[in-house]
Write an enzyme that holds these catalytic residues in place. Structure first.
Site, short mmCIF file in Angstrom:
data_model
loop_
_atom_site.label_atom_id
_atom_site.label_comp_id
_atom_site.label_asym_id
_atom_site.label_seq_id
_atom_site.Cartn_x
_atom_site.Cartn_y
_atom_site.Cartn_z
N CYS A 28 91.02 100.81 40.69
CA CYS A 28 89.90 100.37 39.87
C CYS A 28 88.63 101.02 40.39
O CYS A 28 88.22 100.80 41.51
CB CYS A 28 89.79 98.84 39.93
N PHE A 61 59.32 105.41 51.27
CA PHE A 61 58.00 104.80 51.09
C PHE A 61 56.88 105.81 51.39
O PHE A 61 55.93 105.52 52.12
CB PHE A 61 57.85 103.56 51.96
N SER A 62 57.06 107.01 50.83
CA SER A 62 56.08 108.08 51.04
C SER A 62 54.86 107.81 50.16
O SER A 62 54.87 108.05 48.95
CB SER A 62 56.71 109.44 50.69
N LYS A 63 53.83 107.31 50.78
CA LYS A 63 52.60 106.93 50.08
C LYS A 63 51.42 107.58 50.80
O LYS A 63 51.54 108.01 51.95
CB LYS A 63 52.42 105.40 50.09
N PRO A 64 50.26 107.64 50.13
CA PRO A 64 49.09 108.18 50.83
C PRO A 64 48.80 107.41 52.12
O PRO A 64 48.67 106.19 52.11
CB PRO A 64 47.96 107.98 49.81
N GLY A 65 48.81 108.13 53.21
CA GLY A 65 48.49 107.53 54.50
C GLY A 65 49.62 106.82 55.19
O GLY A 65 49.42 106.26 56.27
N ARG A 66 50.86 106.85 54.61
CA ARG A 66 51.96 106.14 55.27
C ARG A 66 53.29 106.75 54.86
O ARG A 66 53.41 107.42 53.83
CB ARG A 66 51.97 104.66 54.92
#
Length: 281
Positions: A127, A264-269
């Site tokens: 399955c 969590f690739s964000k501006p500043g982190r």
């Protein structure tokens, strides 16, 4: 590619030059104006069949653009070919059911290997992915990556700011994912979008194979699943940035194949999950 619904075809100037994109207008009611429907742009999603040497292999739902890149990238990331030169030709045919067939002509050696791979899967039972054979196929062995790339997190903000440039459909509809190739200074060299995040990545991998980009990393606008890690590593990519989260299995696969995975690739982190030695301040 011709489309009878010409009123829904836009021509735009994008990061990779002029191209046609397919979007449609649909009636929609906004929450604050339910009595007055207005036209709203929506992204097209169509079935794309990949056909190798006349044999249908898989059908994917995707945006009908950059299909040559998709054919090459999917073939590379799935281990069907090892280089674009093993594809002799690509033809796209619009089917009578509204889908698109990508007819991909492989070299004789690669097609023989693909047929053998299909035969080995034909007699399997179980399955879904429950059987041992299925699990073996899903987690394809990947040679450990070399450690030749580095990336400074101080350049990440510039790359994040540039990523929307490859989302012309997304700017109209808010409906696409993007995958971009960024150089070590954070410059976006190119990218692709699609309603499917895996397809956007495959398109980028196909674009990268044709341009020869080597120095840098991939940045995707979505979360990172194990499949995206596996596809990237199979094509020799050492660093993968995801705007959203990474799954536990993605982290495990990245650790095993020596890929540096950042979520969590964000501006500043950013959150570095595996092999941080490639990341510098």
């Amino acid at each position: 590619m011709d489309d009878a619904r010409s009123e829904n075809v836009l021509t735009m100037e994008g990061i990779c030059g002029a191209f046609r994109i397919n979007v449609q207008q649909k009636n929609a009611k906004q929450s604050n104006q339910l009595s007055s429907p207005k036209l709203d742009w929506v992204a097209e999603e169509v079935p794309i069949a990949l056909v190798y040497n006349g044999i249908s292999h898989v059908v994917m739902m995707a945006s009908p653009k950059d299909l040559d890149h998709f054919a090459i990238g999917f073939s590379l990331s799935e281990g069907i070919i090892t280089s674009p030169q093993e594809i002799r030709g690509i033809d796209s045919i619009v089917s009578c059911h509204g889908g698109i067939e990508l007819h991909i002509e492989l070299s004789g050696r690669r097609f023989a290997e693909l047929k053998e791979r299909r035969r080995s899967m034909a007699g399997r039972t179980g399955c879904g992915i429950c059987g041992t054979e299925q699990l073996t196929e899903i987690f394809r062995p990947i040679a450990p990556l070399l450690f030749t790339q580095t990336f400074s997190l101080s350049c990440l903000d510039a790359a994040l700011a540039e990523l929307p440039r490859v989302q012309e459909i997304g700017a109209l509809t808010g409906c696409t994912h993007a995958a971009g190739w960024i150089d070590p200074e954070g410059k976006l060299l190119g990218g692709c979008e699609d309603v499917g995040r895996h397809v956007a990545l495959d398109k980028l991998l196909g674009m990268r194979s044709k341009t020869g980009w080597q120095q840098g990393a991939i940045l995707v606008s979505s979360r990172a699943s194990y499949e995206m890690v596996q596809k990237s590593a199979h094509c020799g990519v050492e660093i993968l940035f995801a705007v959203s989260a990474a799954t536990s299995l993605a982290i495990e696969v990245a650790q095993k194949c020596d890929l540096t995975l950042i979520g969590f690739s964000k501006p500043g982190r950013a959150t570095v999950y595996t092999h941080p030695q490639r990341i510098v301040d």
